[in-house]
Design an enzyme around this catalytic site. Sequence first.
Site, mmCIF file in Angstrom:
data_model
loop_
_atom_site.group_PDB
_atom_site.id
_atom_site.type_symbol
_atom_site.label_atom_id
_atom_site.label_comp_id
_atom_site.label_asym_id
_atom_site.label_seq_id
_atom_site.Cartn_x
_atom_site.Cartn_y
_atom_site.Cartn_z
ATOM 1 N N HIS A 122 -19.406 -2.463 11.496
ATOM 2 C CA HIS A 122 -18.272 -3.147 10.879
ATOM 3 C C HIS A 122 -18.541 -4.647 10.949
ATOM 4 O O HIS A 122 -19.235 -5.134 11.838
ATOM 5 C CB HIS A 122 -17.005 -2.784 11.650
ATOM 6 C CG HIS A 122 -15.720 -3.256 11.050
ATOM 7 N ND1 HIS A 122 -15.291 -4.566 11.158
ATOM 8 C CD2 HIS A 122 -14.741 -2.603 10.371
ATOM 9 C CE1 HIS A 122 -14.117 -4.691 10.570
ATOM 10 N NE2 HIS A 122 -13.758 -3.521 10.071
ATOM 11 N N ASP A 199 -18.573 -0.543 20.387
ATOM 12 C CA ASP A 199 -17.379 -0.598 19.553
ATOM 13 C C ASP A 199 -16.857 0.835 19.428
ATOM 14 O O ASP A 199 -17.436 1.660 18.726
ATOM 15 C CB ASP A 199 -17.745 -1.186 18.188
ATOM 16 C CG ASP A 199 -16.596 -1.127 17.180
ATOM 17 O OD1 ASP A 199 -15.543 -0.551 17.494
ATOM 18 O OD2 ASP A 199 -16.768 -1.648 16.072
ATOM 19 N N GLN A 202 -13.501 3.586 16.333
ATOM 20 C CA GLN A 202 -13.427 4.829 15.568
ATOM 21 C C GLN A 202 -13.713 6.070 16.405
ATOM 22 O O GLN A 202 -13.676 7.179 15.875
ATOM 23 C CB GLN A 202 -14.409 4.764 14.396
ATOM 24 C CG GLN A 202 -14.126 3.653 13.407
ATOM 25 C CD GLN A 202 -12.839 3.851 12.627
ATOM 26 O OE1 GLN A 202 -12.360 4.972 12.481
ATOM 27 N NE2 GLN A 202 -12.260 2.762 12.130
ATOM 28 N N LYS A 225 -5.360 2.470 15.782
ATOM 29 C CA LYS A 225 -6.128 3.587 15.243
ATOM 30 C C LYS A 225 -5.957 4.866 16.079
ATOM 31 O O LYS A 225 -6.469 5.916 15.705
ATOM 32 C CB LYS A 225 -7.605 3.216 15.144
ATOM 33 C CG LYS A 225 -7.901 2.052 14.201
ATOM 34 C CD LYS A 225 -9.380 1.720 14.154
ATOM 35 C CE LYS A 225 -9.660 0.429 13.405
ATOM 36 N NZ LYS A 225 -9.388 0.515 11.960
ATOM 37 N N CYS A 365 -15.227 -3.092 5.082
ATOM 38 C CA CYS A 365 -15.715 -4.147 5.990
ATOM 39 C C CYS A 365 -17.069 -3.760 6.573
ATOM 40 O O CYS A 365 -17.329 -3.969 7.756
ATOM 41 C CB CYS A 365 -14.705 -4.435 7.101
ATOM 42 S SG CYS A 365 -13.182 -5.194 6.529
#
Length: 407
Positions: A122, A199, A202, A225, A365
């Site tokens: 991202h 990260d 997700q 999220k 993104c």
Amino acid sequence: MSIDIQQIRSQFPILEREVNGKPLVYLDNGATSQKPKVVLDILDEYYEKYNANVHRGIHTLSQEATDLMEESRRKIQKFINAKHDHEIIFTRGTTEGINLVSNSLRNILTADDEIIITEIEHHSNIVPWQLLCQRTGAKLKYIPLTAEGILDIEKLDDLLTDKTKLVCVNQVSNALGVVNPIKTIIEKAHSKGAWVLIDAAQSAPHTAIDVQEMECDLLVFSGHKMYGPTGIGVLYGKEEILNELPPFHGGGEMIKDVTMEISTYACLPFKFEAGTPDIAGIIGLGAAVDFINSIGIENIHDYEKELVDYTIQRLSEFDEVEIYAKDAEHSGAVSFNLKFDGVHSSDVGMILDKKGIAVRTGHHCAQPIMQHFKVPGTVRASFAVYNTKEEIDTFIDGLKTAIRMLG
């Protein structure tokens, strides 16, 4: 599965609404998930019963608000199995967590140092490192994608050197839903003495995270999220690393002593939490963790895997559909395009929206991925525990309409 999907769906008021005269089918969870009643209620309850600033008052409301906020910190510590609760830093989201680390490294990195990212990131895990390298002279390198759209992990051995100070990678691609081999990456990076930042924006909603077992050094994710409020996120860092990094923001709460000549800083986690925090958001994130735990993250993972596999199976029925990284392991999302010349992903998204189906279109993104595939964007269907196979069938029927109209 060992979950009651109708009981789960009943906890999300927004799922009762219609869009364009059709029942809402919400498949844009990779952008933000919907919120269960328990999260919505706790936000109202905070402002109605406990509203006060934290850590600063001896009166009852301040102490109650502080207790609720710190209880959420402990819930998140347990959720990711951090060793200490002071290793949990509250941020505005994944983006701020990454920027916190990159800015804190400004006076630590030198022009001789190197950072490794990947082509599947991202923008939030690309741009901060580009800025850091511009400021420090450090070199930025990246793991490329294969033709299929997965990381060419064999290239990592060539990229890693004794100068590598940090490796940054997402656990799951937001654009493709591909699961990356982070354990391999962590092991290889640590063999060179480099830190690893994960990260998990997700992955946190979809799969169990154990930072001690994973042995990552830093990890970031967002509340919105994973059924929590917007504007709240988490940075996890190993205690010794967080102690080494200087503060990102200066102000109240993060200080120990201030004179007109010099200031000293508070201990963890407060060193990185300047100013009044999003108290309601933090408490709401704790409620979202409670919601996930009430179902079981393993149950969520298994159920959503069925949804993803079923979606790929249904999309594979169409010669007109190209599924990206089709044979890779996926979590939470599937990305595709129609093969027709001149058809943009947004064309598909607008037709689906007329049928009450929400998907994400565009570059997500993640423009380097789109450049890799030589497309301006993709259609992404992304899932949460409240989605059903019946909704996927509705989505497929809508896609048939798009194929007829655009083909």
